[in-house]
Scaffold this active site. Structure first.
Site, short mmCIF file in Angstrom:
data_model
loop_
_atom_site.label_atom_id
_atom_site.label_comp_id
_atom_site.label_asym_id
_atom_site.label_seq_id
_atom_site.Cartn_x
_atom_site.Cartn_y
_atom_site.Cartn_z
N PRO A 126 -5.68 -91.09 -13.81
CA PRO A 126 -5.51 -90.23 -12.69
C PRO A 126 -4.17 -90.12 -12.69
O PRO A 126 -3.31 -90.36 -11.31
CB PRO A 126 -6.17 -90.12 -11.41
CG PRO A 126 -6.06 -92.08 -11.41
CD PRO A 126 -6.37 -92.39 -12.83
N CYS A 127 -3.38 -89.51 -13.15
CA CYS A 127 -1.88 -89.10 -13.25
C CYS A 127 -1.75 -87.88 -12.41
O CYS A 127 -0.40 -88.14 -12.20
CB CYS A 127 -1.25 -88.84 -15.19
SG CYS A 127 -2.22 -87.87 -15.49
N HIS A 128 -2.91 -87.32 -12.18
CA HIS A 128 -2.70 -86.22 -11.20
C HIS A 128 -2.12 -87.21 -9.88
O HIS A 128 -1.79 -86.37 -9.02
CB HIS A 128 -4.06 -85.76 -11.10
CG HIS A 128 -4.89 -86.61 -10.66
ND1 HIS A 128 -5.60 -87.06 -11.84
CD2 HIS A 128 -5.39 -86.03 -8.84
CE1 HIS A 128 -6.83 -87.50 -11.18
NE2 HIS A 128 -6.52 -86.59 -9.84
#
Length: 163
Positions: A126-128
């Site tokens: 989850p780089c968001h």
């Protein structure tokens, strides 16, 4: 070399291209396609079908963690960053600095940002959920509007799960 397969998932924020082998997912990336082009075929590996199903559950708001096998291609540093991203809880955010501290390299904030941008397993890693130290949304390979949508989506479903 292992045979590579593709499957498209049509999400509310665009087509996501799932790529993998018989054994593991190698990338999950937003595509510029308008519509799905890669549909399940008889030879589509079960790992791609499972990834598709888990993404669908995520977008329905019923999945908060992913359990699909994946294979990461990157440097030791990048893999450390990506592992740290998987520790960010659903609907929470951390700064690039937080990730640098988590990997015990607090001066590497820019390098963390660079590694974040090279993540090929969007949503699953989850780089968001990584934001600037000032609390503002910064860089997202899929576009800032998608990052904002994903964070709002997670927050809404986390709140709904408490009710």
């Amino acid at each position: 070399m292992a045979k590579v397969y593709q499957l498209d998932y049509e999400s509310p924020i665009g087509v996501i291209e799932i790529t993998g082998t018989q054994d593991a997912i190698t990338s999950i990336l937003f595509s510029e396609k308008d519509k799905r082009k890669n549909y399940p075929q008889p030879e589509t590996p079960s790992v791609l079908i499972e990834c598709y199903n888990q993404l669908d559950e995520y977008f329905q708001g019923t999945r908060y963690e992913f359990t699909i096998p994946y294979h990461l291609e990157g440097s030791i540093f990048q893999k450390k960053v990506w592992r740290a991203l998987t520790e960010i809880p659903y609907a929470e955010v951390e700064s690039y600095k937080d990730i640098a501290v988590a990997i015990e390299n607090e001066k590497a904030v820019r390098a963390v940002g660079s590694a974040n941008g090279k993540n090929k397993l969007t949503i699953v890693i989850p780089c968001h959920r990584v934001i600037g130290a000032n609390g503002k949304l910064t860089g997202y390979a899929g576009g800032l509007w998608r990052k904002e949508w994903l964070l709002r989506h997670e927050k809404k479903h986390k709140e709904n799960s408490k009710n």
